[in-house]
Design an enzyme around this catalytic site. Structure first.
Site, short mmCIF file in Angstrom:
data_model
loop_
_atom_site.label_atom_id
_atom_site.label_comp_id
_atom_site.label_asym_id
_atom_site.label_seq_id
_atom_site.Cartn_x
_atom_site.Cartn_y
_atom_site.Cartn_z
N LYS A 161 -9.33 -2.30 -2.58
CA LYS A 161 -9.14 -3.15 -1.41
C LYS A 161 -10.32 -2.96 -0.45
O LYS A 161 -10.76 -1.82 -0.30
CB LYS A 161 -7.84 -2.76 -0.69
N ASP A 196 0.89 -1.15 0.00
CA ASP A 196 0.00 0.00 0.00
C ASP A 196 0.93 1.21 0.00
O ASP A 196 2.13 1.09 0.28
CB ASP A 196 -0.87 -0.03 1.27
N ASP A 212 0.11 5.18 0.97
CA ASP A 212 0.05 6.16 2.06
C ASP A 212 0.10 5.44 3.41
O ASP A 212 -0.63 4.48 3.64
CB ASP A 212 -1.21 7.02 1.94
#
Ligand SMILES: [Mg+2]
Length: 306
Positions: free
Chosen positions: A220, A27, A29
């Site tokens: 997601k 991922d 951030d």
């Protein structure tokens, strides 16, 4: 490896885990950067993983950037990255409409310019991006002009979201055969200093409520994002690790797809959050318990340099 879930990843275990995978999904951030700053050590970790022969991919629910915009940002922060390694929801949404829905027709887009670019890159036309101003005269809301070529409504992050857009989306969605796709359901976007702003999930829920229909989401924790990576690069689930900072999106995606999972503590979720899911005994919450956790992905550095 037979270790219990939610184990702190350190020492010899790091190399053991890395040896057990060929591909790693990150991922963005809260994992490799925060806002506009790289997490200290993250560029070295990513670059060394690649030098060590691992395939590295980036999966993000943020729909405001195209693959190119992400690759440019990452390159500027010191990551050795190419566009085709980046899977954002703007791109994945376009892929979903093209390959799964086989959409023929236009999209009514509640979303960003980046989403428009990704749709156009796969040959899908859109209408709706940007502000949808209301003019002075009284509006016949139930009979606003619609584009007869629109065959899908797509909802992503849209700073110009309005009652007019909500109404237009609803009118399209009450038409026979109109597809309904959302990028993701994140309800809040955390910012530095404990602040937050409403996420795409809020906009999507508004449209779902109005249309009395449920959207299919591509982000997601839905498995489509992994399917997208796996189908393009031949990634095997049991030889893949998902690294993220959120239990309800990143870690749950990994669990949903049969990947190994690693929580990093530089973002949203905490070990206490993970342990609460674990101890709840609730079967639906076990997918949000990671296999391992680290303070930061920089904790992988010693194993890569050694
Ligand atoms: Mg994150």
């Amino acid at each position: 490896m037979s270790v219990s879930k939610c184990t702190r990843l350190s020492g010899a275990l790091v190399k053991q885990l890395l040896d057990s995978v060929d591909s790693i999904l990150f991922d963005c951030d809260g994992v490799i950067w925060r806002g506009d700053q790289a997490i200290p050590g993250a560029p070295q970790v990513i670059n060394l993983l690649k030098e060590n022969g691992k395939r590295v991919f980036f999966v993000t629910n943020n729909s405001t950037k195209s693959r190119k915009m992400y690759a440019d940002k990452m390159t500027a922060l010191g990551f050795d990255v190419t566009e085709d390694e980046v899977f954002g929801t703007a791109y994945c949404c376009a892929m979903y409409l093209k390959t799964v829905c086989k959409l023929e027709g236009k999209v009514y887009l509640i979303g960003s310019n980046a989403m428009r670019q990704e749709l156009e890159a796969v040959g899908i036309q859109q209408t709706g991006v940007g502000p949808d101003h209301i003019c002075g005269k009284p509006i016949d809301w139930a009979n606003v002009p619609l584009d007869p070529e629109v065959k899908a409504v797509v909802v992503g992050f849209d700073e110009h979201f309005s009652y007019m857009k909500l109404n237009r989306a609803m009118q399209y969605l009450t038409q026979q055969g109109c597809l309904f796709v959302g990028t993701n359901r994140d309800t809040r976007l955390p910012l530095e200093g404990g602040k937050a702003v409403p996420g795409t999930g809020c906009l999507l829920q508004a449209v779902e409520t109005a249309a009395q229909r449920e959207a299919q989401t591509v982000g997601k924790p839905n498995h489509f994002m992994f399917d997208c990576v796996a189908s393009q690069f031949g990634v095997k689930a049991d030889r893949c690790l998902m690294v993220g900072d959120r239990l309800d999106t990143d870690i749950l995606l990994g669990s949903n797809c049969g990947l190994k999972t690693l929580l990093t503590l530089t973002g949203v979720s905490t070990v206490a959050d993970a342990e609460a899911h674990q101890k709840s005994g609730c079967p639906e919450r076990q997918g949000m318990v990671p296999d391992y956790y680290v303070e930061s992905i920089a904790d992988l550095l010693p194993a890569l340099q050694g």
